[in-house]
Write an enzyme that holds these catalytic residues in place. Structure first.
Site, PDB file in Angstrom:
ATOM      1  N   LYS A 122      14.859  10.260   0.971  1.00  0.00           N
ATOM      2  CA  LYS A 122      14.338  10.258   0.514  1.00  0.00           C
ATOM      3  C   LYS A 122      14.019  11.001  -1.466  1.00  0.00           C
ATOM      4  O   LYS A 122      14.630  12.220  -0.782  1.00  0.00           O
ATOM      5  CB  LYS A 122      12.460   9.935   0.727  1.00  0.00           C
ATOM      6  CG  LYS A 122      11.412   9.393   0.040  1.00  0.00           C
ATOM      7  CD  LYS A 122      11.743   8.244   0.721  1.00  0.00           C
ATOM      8  CE  LYS A 122      10.095   7.454   0.599  1.00  0.00           C
ATOM      9  NZ  LYS A 122       9.997   6.124   1.439  1.00  0.00           N
ATOM     10  N   GLY A 131       0.673  -3.718   0.083  1.00  0.00           N
ATOM     11  CA  GLY A 131      -0.644  -3.674   0.567  1.00  0.00           C
ATOM     12  C   GLY A 131      -1.393  -5.452  -0.387  1.00  0.00           C
ATOM     13  O   GLY A 131      -1.752  -6.577   0.758  1.00  0.00           O
ATOM     14  N   ASP A 164       9.580   3.020  -4.729  1.00  0.00           N
ATOM     15  CA  ASP A 164       9.024   3.241  -3.745  1.00  0.00           C
ATOM     16  C   ASP A 164       7.576   3.643  -4.442  1.00  0.00           C
ATOM     17  O   ASP A 164       7.628   2.536  -5.602  1.00  0.00           O
ATOM     18  CB  ASP A 164       9.396   5.125  -2.976  1.00  0.00           C
ATOM     19  CG  ASP A 164       8.647   5.214  -1.625  1.00  0.00           C
ATOM     20  OD1 ASP A 164       8.844   4.591  -0.900  1.00  0.00           O
ATOM     21  OD2 ASP A 164       7.046   6.332  -1.966  1.00  0.00           O
TER      22      ASP A 164
HETATM   23  N1  GLU Z   1      10.854   2.549   0.440  1.00  0.00           N
HETATM   24  C1  GLU Z   1      10.347   2.350   1.093  1.00  0.00           C
HETATM   25  C2  GLU Z   1      10.408   2.414   2.579  1.00  0.00           C
HETATM   26  O1  GLU Z   1      10.051   3.203   2.405  1.00  0.00           O
HETATM   27  C3  GLU Z   1      12.114   1.288   0.759  1.00  0.00           C
HETATM   28  C4  GLU Z   1      13.620   2.557   1.511  1.00  0.00           C
HETATM   29  C5  GLU Z   1      14.448   1.689   1.193  1.00  0.00           C
HETATM   30  O2  GLU Z   1      14.585   0.393   0.597  1.00  0.00           O
HETATM   31  O3  GLU Z   1      15.486   2.033   1.391  1.00  0.00           O
HETATM   32  O4  GLU Z   1      10.960   2.143   3.726  1.00  0.00           O
END
Ligand code: GLU
Length: 420
Positions: free
Chosen positions: A105, A222, A145
């Site tokens: 992340k 959402g 995200d």
């Molecule tokens: N941000 C999204 C999550 O928390 C997607 C992450 C992604 O597709 O790599 O799952």
């Protein structure tokens, strides 16, 4: 997000599952700390000519199952502790749904609403330059995200491609379709939420026709969750965002509300709805509560007042471990984040596969494959929850940890004398 205990929540969740599993000490140790966290400073030229230096992170938690994967958020309260927790949840999420990724992340401390489009572009390109040594289609693959979208992903991809001198669509997922994005990615998180709610409703005998829903947070996850749940026959009675909330007993048109938010930048002042506070929304007497905002929303202070029969965690980490215990005792069905919102990363995986193969699928194909993965994952988690009489989060962690353990053993990261 500002809460410095988010990573502690992850450790507690890991502990809870490890205890039931009698988890190998070495496996636990490997899951307790991220592999690496890179902190970067990004100088960005503002439109008035001044330079502002932004702070950002990319954390890679564990890559035993494959290259690490996870979104990048732009938010004023991003901190290292939060990014570490979100990266760890990605490790468990990818393992749970059986896709070949580890967890990562990233985040930048910024309020993107205060930046012009040009400033946002320079920040996005600057962040990718800063983390470019540790990312790539075979290493670590970012995605959208909180407060990042297909446009930001396009800049990420373009910048990385320029740095490497090679067009690299597989560097990020969540791109627009014209740049190699996948059909269905934009709404995939919510589509996954809808599939798991549908399965959970069958399991607890909840009739979705007319079932009432409250949605906390009306961003991508959402608003699309509200739309898809309406399509299943549910009645959306409340929704909110950082500026306030709306309640309407007769039901809210989810698509109209999304349009209203786009035009006015908030859900407030919608049609003839009543206003309601965040706390009122969380504790409404509804069938389904969908937290789709940030971490630490359902805590020991309000868990007792929750009246929903089911909680579908579209957000990451909305419920604290103390709250989990209270909700379990109240017999509330929780679809934990690493299961409920795994549709996003699952379609990200499909996007990456399409990029690597340079061959693109139809929307129907994407939705069908997503449904299959989400239903199977739900079944595994639900069955484990029933067999072991543990809550759904512990059960989701158990399913995820079992696959991670198997991969660690196969790679020789953990050593068992009895298996020699
Ligand atoms: N941000 C999204 C999550 O928390 C997607 C992450 C992604 O597709 O790599 O799952």
């Amino acid at each position: 997000m500002s809460d410095s205990t988010v990573y502690k929540n992850v450790l507690k969740q890991l502990d809870n599952a490890a205890e039931v599993l009698n988890l190998d000490k070495q496996v636990k140790e490997l899951l307790q700390e991220p592999m690496r966290t890179l902190t970067v400073s990004i100088p960005v030229k503002k439109d008035d000519g001044s330079i502002h230096v932004y702070k950002g992170f990319r954390c890679q938690h564990n890559d035993v199952l494959g290259p690490t994967k996870g979104g990048i958020r732009f938010h004023p309260q991003v901190c290292e502790d939060e990014v570490k927790a979100l990266a760890a949840w990605m490790t468990f999420k990818c393992s749970l749904v059986g896709i070949p990724y580890g967890g990562a992340k990233g985040g930048v401390l910024v309020n993107p609403k205060e930046l012009s489009r040009n400033e946002l572009e320079r920040l996005s390109r600057g962040f990718i330059q800063a983390i470019s040594p540790i990312i790539g289609p075979d290493k670590d693959i970012p995605a959208p995200d909180v407060y990042t979208d297909a446009q930001v992903m396009s800049w990420f991809m373009d910048e990385f491609s320029k740095i490497k001198g090679v067009n690299t669509p597989g560097l990020v997922t969540g791109k627009p379709v014209v740049l190699g994005g996948s059909f269905g990615r934009h709404s995939a998180t919510a589509r996954g939420v809808m599939y798991t709610v549908r399965e959970a409703a069958k399991a607890i005998d909840l009739n979705l026709n007319g079932a009432t829903v409250a949605v906390q947070g009306y961003g991508n996850a959402g608003s699309f969750s509200a739309k898809f749940l309406s399509e299943l026959g549910c009645k959306i009675v409340a929704a909110n965002d950082s500026k306030g909330g709306v309640y309407c007993e007769d039901g809210i048109d989810a698509v109209k509300l999304a349009k209203h938010k786009k035009e006015t930048s908030s859900v407030t002042d919608f049609d003839n709805c009543q206003e309601l506070t965040n706390e009122e929304l969380l504790t409404l007497d509804v069938d389904i509560l969908v937290p789709a905002a940030l971490e630490n929303q359902i805590t020991k202070d309000n868990a007792d007042k929750i009246r929903a029969r089911m909680i579908a965690e579209a957000a990451n980490g909305p419920t604290t471990p103390e709250a989990d215990e209270i909700l379990f005792k109240k017999n509330i069905m929780i679809i934990p984040d690493i299961l409920a919102n795994a549709g996003g990363v699952t379609v990200s995986y499909f996007e990456w596969v399409q990029n690597l193969a340079n061959y693109y699928w139809s929307k129907e194909e994407v939705d069908k494959k997503l449904e299959q993965i989400m239903v199977e994952a739900f079944e595994k988690v639900y069955n484990t929850h029933q067999e072991l009489n543990v809550n759904m989060r512990v059960s989701a962690f158990i399913v995820a940890i079992n696959r991670l353990t198997e991969a660690m053993e196969a790679r020789g990261w953990v050593y068992h004398e009895d298996k020699c």
